[in-house]
Design a protein around this motif. Structure first.
Motif, short mmCIF file in Angstrom:
data_model
loop_
_atom_site.label_atom_id
_atom_site.label_comp_id
_atom_site.label_asym_id
_atom_site.label_seq_id
_atom_site.Cartn_x
_atom_site.Cartn_y
_atom_site.Cartn_z
N ASP A 291 16.97 4.63 -3.90
CA ASP A 291 17.16 3.90 -2.64
C ASP A 291 16.86 4.77 -1.42
OD1 ASP A 291 18.04 2.02 -4.37
OD2 ASP A 291 20.05 1.80 -3.54
N VAL A 292 17.31 6.02 -1.47
CA VAL A 292 17.12 6.90 -0.31
C VAL A 292 15.64 7.15 -0.05
CG1 VAL A 292 17.57 9.21 0.63
CG2 VAL A 292 19.37 8.00 -0.63
N LYS A 293 14.85 7.32 -1.11
CA LYS A 293 13.41 7.55 -0.96
C LYS A 293 12.73 6.31 -0.38
CE LYS A 293 9.38 9.36 -3.41
NZ LYS A 293 8.87 9.86 -4.73
N ILE A 294 13.17 5.13 -0.79
CA ILE A 294 12.63 3.88 -0.26
C ILE A 294 12.92 3.78 1.24
CG2 ILE A 294 12.91 1.37 -0.24
CD1 ILE A 294 13.28 1.50 -3.26
N ILE A 295 14.17 4.06 1.61
CA ILE A 295 14.56 3.99 3.02
C ILE A 295 13.76 4.99 3.85
CG2 ILE A 295 16.45 4.42 4.65
CD1 ILE A 295 18.34 3.38 2.41
N LEU B 193 10.25 3.68 4.43
CA LEU B 193 10.27 2.62 5.44
C LEU B 193 10.42 3.20 6.84
CD1 LEU B 193 12.57 0.02 3.62
CD2 LEU B 193 10.10 -0.17 4.01
N LYS B 194 11.30 4.19 6.99
CA LYS B 194 11.49 4.85 8.29
C LYS B 194 10.22 5.55 8.75
CE LYS B 194 14.60 7.50 9.40
NZ LYS B 194 15.20 8.83 9.20
N ASP B 195 9.63 6.33 7.85
CA ASP B 195 8.44 7.12 8.20
C ASP B 195 7.27 6.25 8.63
OD1 ASP B 195 9.86 9.39 7.59
OD2 ASP B 195 8.95 9.71 5.62
N ASN B 196 7.27 5.01 8.15
CA ASN B 196 6.16 4.11 8.48
C ASN B 196 6.54 3.07 9.54
OD1 ASN B 196 3.71 4.58 6.48
ND2 ASN B 196 5.60 4.92 5.31
N GLY B 197 7.64 3.32 10.23
CA GLY B 197 8.02 2.49 11.37
C GLY B 197 8.52 1.10 11.03
N LEU B 198 8.95 0.90 9.80
CA LEU B 198 9.41 -0.43 9.39
C LEU B 198 10.94 -0.58 9.46
CD1 LEU B 198 7.07 -0.90 6.30
CD2 LEU B 198 6.86 -2.00 8.54
N LEU B 199 11.64 0.55 9.51
CA LEU B 199 13.10 0.50 9.56
C LEU B 199 13.58 1.41 10.68
CD1 LEU B 199 15.78 -0.45 8.30
CD2 LEU B 199 15.66 1.55 6.78
N ASN B 200 14.27 0.84 11.64
CA ASN B 200 14.77 1.58 12.79
C ASN B 200 16.29 1.70 12.69
OD1 ASN B 200 15.17 2.81 15.24
ND2 ASN B 200 14.82 0.97 16.47
N LEU B 201 16.79 2.92 12.67
CA LEU B 201 18.24 3.15 12.54
C LEU B 201 18.91 3.39 13.89
CD1 LEU B 201 18.30 5.44 9.37
CD2 LEU B 201 18.62 2.96 9.50
N PHE B 202 18.13 3.32 14.97
CA PHE B 202 18.68 3.58 16.29
C PHE B 202 19.14 2.28 16.97
CE2 PHE B 202 16.50 7.49 15.54
CZ PHE B 202 17.22 8.45 16.25
N TYR C 252 23.06 5.73 16.73
CA TYR C 252 22.20 5.47 15.58
C TYR C 252 23.03 5.33 14.31
CZ TYR C 252 22.97 10.50 15.11
OH TYR C 252 23.55 11.73 15.02
N MET C 253 22.52 4.53 13.40
CA MET C 253 23.13 4.38 12.09
C MET C 253 22.90 5.64 11.27
SD MET C 253 24.76 2.76 9.76
CE MET C 253 25.01 1.14 10.51
N THR C 254 23.82 5.98 10.41
CA THR C 254 23.71 7.18 9.58
C THR C 254 22.41 7.17 8.79
OG1 THR C 254 26.11 7.24 9.36
CG2 THR C 254 24.83 8.52 7.78
N ASP C 255 21.69 8.29 8.83
CA ASP C 255 20.45 8.43 8.08
C ASP C 255 20.78 8.77 6.63
OD1 ASP C 255 18.08 9.46 6.87
OD2 ASP C 255 17.24 9.83 8.85
N PRO C 256 20.42 7.92 5.68
CA PRO C 256 20.75 8.16 4.27
C PRO C 256 20.22 9.49 3.73
CG PRO C 256 20.08 5.89 4.58
CD PRO C 256 19.77 6.60 5.87
N LEU C 257 19.05 9.92 4.20
CA LEU C 257 18.49 11.18 3.71
C LEU C 257 19.34 12.37 4.17
CD1 LEU C 257 16.23 12.64 2.20
CD2 LEU C 257 14.97 12.78 4.36
N VAL D 189 0.83 -1.22 0.00
CA VAL D 189 0.00 0.00 0.00
C VAL D 189 0.86 1.25 0.00
CG1 VAL D 189 -1.66 1.36 1.33
CG2 VAL D 189 -1.96 -1.12 1.11
N ILE D 190 1.84 1.32 0.90
CA ILE D 190 2.63 2.56 1.04
C ILE D 190 3.59 2.77 -0.13
CG2 ILE D 190 2.43 2.55 3.55
CD1 ILE D 190 5.26 1.47 3.73
N PHE D 191 3.86 1.72 -0.88
CA PHE D 191 4.75 1.87 -2.03
C PHE D 191 3.98 1.85 -3.36
CE2 PHE D 191 7.93 0.76 1.13
CZ PHE D 191 8.98 1.59 0.78
N ASP D 192 2.73 2.23 -3.30
CA ASP D 192 1.90 2.30 -4.50
C ASP D 192 1.70 3.76 -4.90
OD1 ASP D 192 0.21 1.47 -6.59
OD2 ASP D 192 -1.57 1.73 -5.32
N PRO D 193 2.11 4.18 -6.11
CA PRO D 193 2.69 3.35 -7.17
C PRO D 193 4.20 3.24 -7.04
CG PRO D 193 2.35 5.55 -7.99
CD PRO D 193 1.84 5.56 -6.58
#
Length: 287
Positions: free
Chosen positions: A73-77, A80-89, A147-152, A57-61
């Motif tokens: 890649d950065v937009k995908i990451i 994922l972060k904004d929707n709580g699926l990827l935690n860099l801390f 925390y891991m470096t934030d790609p954005l 849903v969140i990656f449509d289209p």
């Protein structure tokens, strides 16, 4: 049945980035689209499987996750972060590794990355490896942080230097690899212009400027200074073009820019503590 079992065994050796579809007595291997493959590479298998419907849903289209005909890649990451699926801390400060790859000048690349890393708060890191071959230069560093470096954040800092992240790989939770394009890269320093004076304040660090638009420069030192000029000129790839050193106190000096000079570094032969009042730069002539 023996043949079918053998095919299944072979197919299970592939990563979960692909799916097996049973069609009668045969099996067709269906590869994920590039965006899905990237999403899976940034998540562990359990997280992806448990949230697959939500991810769709969140990656449509998915067409929105392409830039210049390549996956962003950065937009995908970020999604994922904004929707709580990827935690860099991390739960506590951890040592982690960043690998960088580029096809540009190693000296220029490391200087840009040092400036970029400092601008995002990484002042202490250790080089763990580097390699230069015919196709690329790679540089690895170790850092310690919560925390891991934030790609954005990294991408935004790189853009200020005219550079761009073109690929990101999550090797593990504590190791990421970035491929960076520095084709249009330049140091994020002030550009000197004809007839526009610049007053340098006292500093413990050498002063860098872009001199690509001027023909010469006059430098004035105050009476309280004891300035022993140390001036280096560099080309666009940070190769040394010319070096001027003077073991005598100067109050004024006039310089002509070497033909291939892109940058100038102004310092003191011994210590910048000799510059109590800084310097005044007066650029002369336009290119």
């Amino acid at each position: 049945m023996v043949i079918k079992s053998l095919l299944l065994a072979i197919l299970f050796t592939f990563s979960f980035a692909s799916q097996n579809i049973d069609v009668g007595e045969g099996i067709v291997l269906v590869q994920d689209d590039p965006v899905t493959a990237k999403i899976k590479s940034f998540l562990d298998e359990k997280t992806y499987v448990n949230n697959k419907a939500f991810i769709n849903v969140i990656f449509d289209p998915k067409s929105a996750y392409y830039t210049k005909d390549r996956v962003d890649d950065v937009k995908i990451i970020q999604t994922l972060k904004d929707n709580g699926l990827l935690n860099l801390f991390f739960k506590k400060p951890q040592e982690f590794r960043l690998n960088f790859k580029t096809n540009g000048s190693p000296i220029f690349f490391v200087r840009i990355m040092d400036d970029v890393l400092r601008s995002i708060g990484y002042y202490r890191y250790v080089t763990s490896g580097s390699n230069l071959d015919a196709s690329e230069f790679s540089w690895s560093i170790n850092l310690t942080s919560e925390y891991m470096t934030d790609p954005l954040i990294l991408q935004n800092a790189l853009k200020k230097n005219g550079c761009e992240i073109i690929d990101v790989t999550r090797n593990s939770a504590k190791e990421w690899t970035y491929i960076i394009d520095i084709t249009h890269g330049e140091l994020n320093v002030d550009k000197l212009e004809n007839s526009k004076k610049v007053e340098l304040k006292r500093s413990l660090y050498a002063h860098w400027f872009d001199v690509s638009k001027i023909r010469g420069i006059n430098i004035q030192s105050s009476r309280r200074n004891h300035w022993y000029p140390y001036i280096a000129y560099y080309d666009a790839s940070l190769h040394l073009v010319k070096l001027l050193k003077r073991d005598t106190v100067y109050k004024h000096i006039s310089l002509l820019m070497p033909k291939n000079a892109k940058y100038i570094k102004i310092s003191d032969l011994y210590t910048l503590k000799n510059l109590r009042d800084g310097l005044i730069l007066s650029p002369v002539g336009s290119k």
